[in-house]
Design a protein around this motif. Sequence first.
Motif, PDB file in Angstrom:
ATOM      1  N   ARG A   1       0.667  -1.543  -0.083  1.00  0.00           N
ATOM      2  CA  ARG A   1      -0.078  -0.053   0.016  1.00  0.00           C
ATOM      3  C   ARG A   1       1.002   0.765  -0.102  1.00  0.00           C
ATOM      4  O   ARG A   1       0.720   2.197  -0.701  1.00  0.00           O
TER       5      ARG A   1
ATOM      6  N   GLN B   1       3.382   2.069  -1.229  1.00  0.00           N
ATOM      7  CA  GLN B   1       3.997   2.184  -2.752  1.00  0.00           C
ATOM      8  C   GLN B   1       3.701   3.019  -3.581  1.00  0.00           C
ATOM      9  O   GLN B   1       3.492   3.834  -4.204  1.00  0.00           O
ATOM     10  N   SER B   2       1.745   2.441  -3.232  1.00  0.00           N
ATOM     11  CA  SER B   2       0.693   3.933  -3.866  1.00  0.00           C
ATOM     12  C   SER B   2       0.671   5.312  -3.011  1.00  0.00           C
ATOM     13  O   SER B   2       0.894   6.294  -3.741  1.00  0.00           O
ATOM     14  N   GLU B   3       0.837   5.305  -1.781  1.00  0.00           N
ATOM     15  CA  GLU B   3       0.788   6.549  -0.949  1.00  0.00           C
ATOM     16  C   GLU B   3       0.922   6.425   0.565  1.00  0.00           C
ATOM     17  O   GLU B   3       0.819   5.089   1.812  1.00  0.00           O
TER      18      GLU B   3
END
Length: 325
Positions: free
Chosen positions: A182, A184-186
């Motif tokens: 998670r 890695q995106s936010e």
Amino acid sequence: MGVEQVARQQHVPVMLDRVVALLAPAIDRDVPGGTVMVDCTTGHGGHSEAVLQRVAGVRVVGIDRDPTALALAGERLAPFGERWVGVHAVYDELLDVLADQGLDHVDAVLFDLGVSSMQLDQRERGFAYAEDAPLDMRMDATTGPTAADVLNTYSAEELTRILREYGEERFAKRIAGAVVRRRQSEPFTTSAALVELLYAEIPAPARRTGGHPAKRTFQALRMEVNDELGALRRALPASLEAIGVGGRVVVESYHSLEDRLTKQVFQRATKVDVPPDLPFVPPEAEPAFRLVTRGAEQASPAEIEENPRAASVRLRAVERVRPAH
């Protein structure tokens, strides 16, 4: 009603009468200059207040790493004047604190471990999972990494370790993997995103038992952020070194690892170190300490009903019976 009064009403010290009873033989003594107790986890000052009220000749040095807690305790304990002094420090700095206070020994040391209800109730501190808040969890908000830093920088292996060790979380590896994916995106910033992830990763049957599904993860993060076990591992031997003959160390633990660590330190200090076939114990081999409690004492059912936080408490005490060799 002032903030200090609200805090006092909300937090009832666990096993207060028993704790004071264990401390009393060490601090209620007629010695030159009076006796001194160190409250290593001052919090709201509930234990310190009870000791100062019930034992006329004692002075208390109150340590806390949380400046807010120390300020509230200072308000509460102001009526006792110079009998109480507050020190902003972590309890593993105990010996340095005593040196700064001009003390070569004290008569008692008290640890009431874990997080206080005041810290849980302050939304912006990020200790609680019941509402969305910044993922901070530092007991001293002026220094060190936050829970968000841990979630956003630790490897999956490191996260798995702390969730298993400090949170006793069965799904540690699964949760750690989901956290890494998670972020890695936010990146994680507030508790709501973490709670949402935990609901998704912990299977429904497991969510229905053992309390809130976030409880174990939040506990593990808090213990890691504040290096709670590391500080205790350093502080317990220091507390034994700090007390004079007749002095006592009393510890209230709320986590199995804290209690196990306390038990091990106390057992080592009270162990007779002679060959098993020796017919007598020479005076120089006698331990310098004796156990005051038999095993770990627990709160009564009546207290647990009144104060659910008392359910997990384990209380141990040790006394110095002779000087260090």
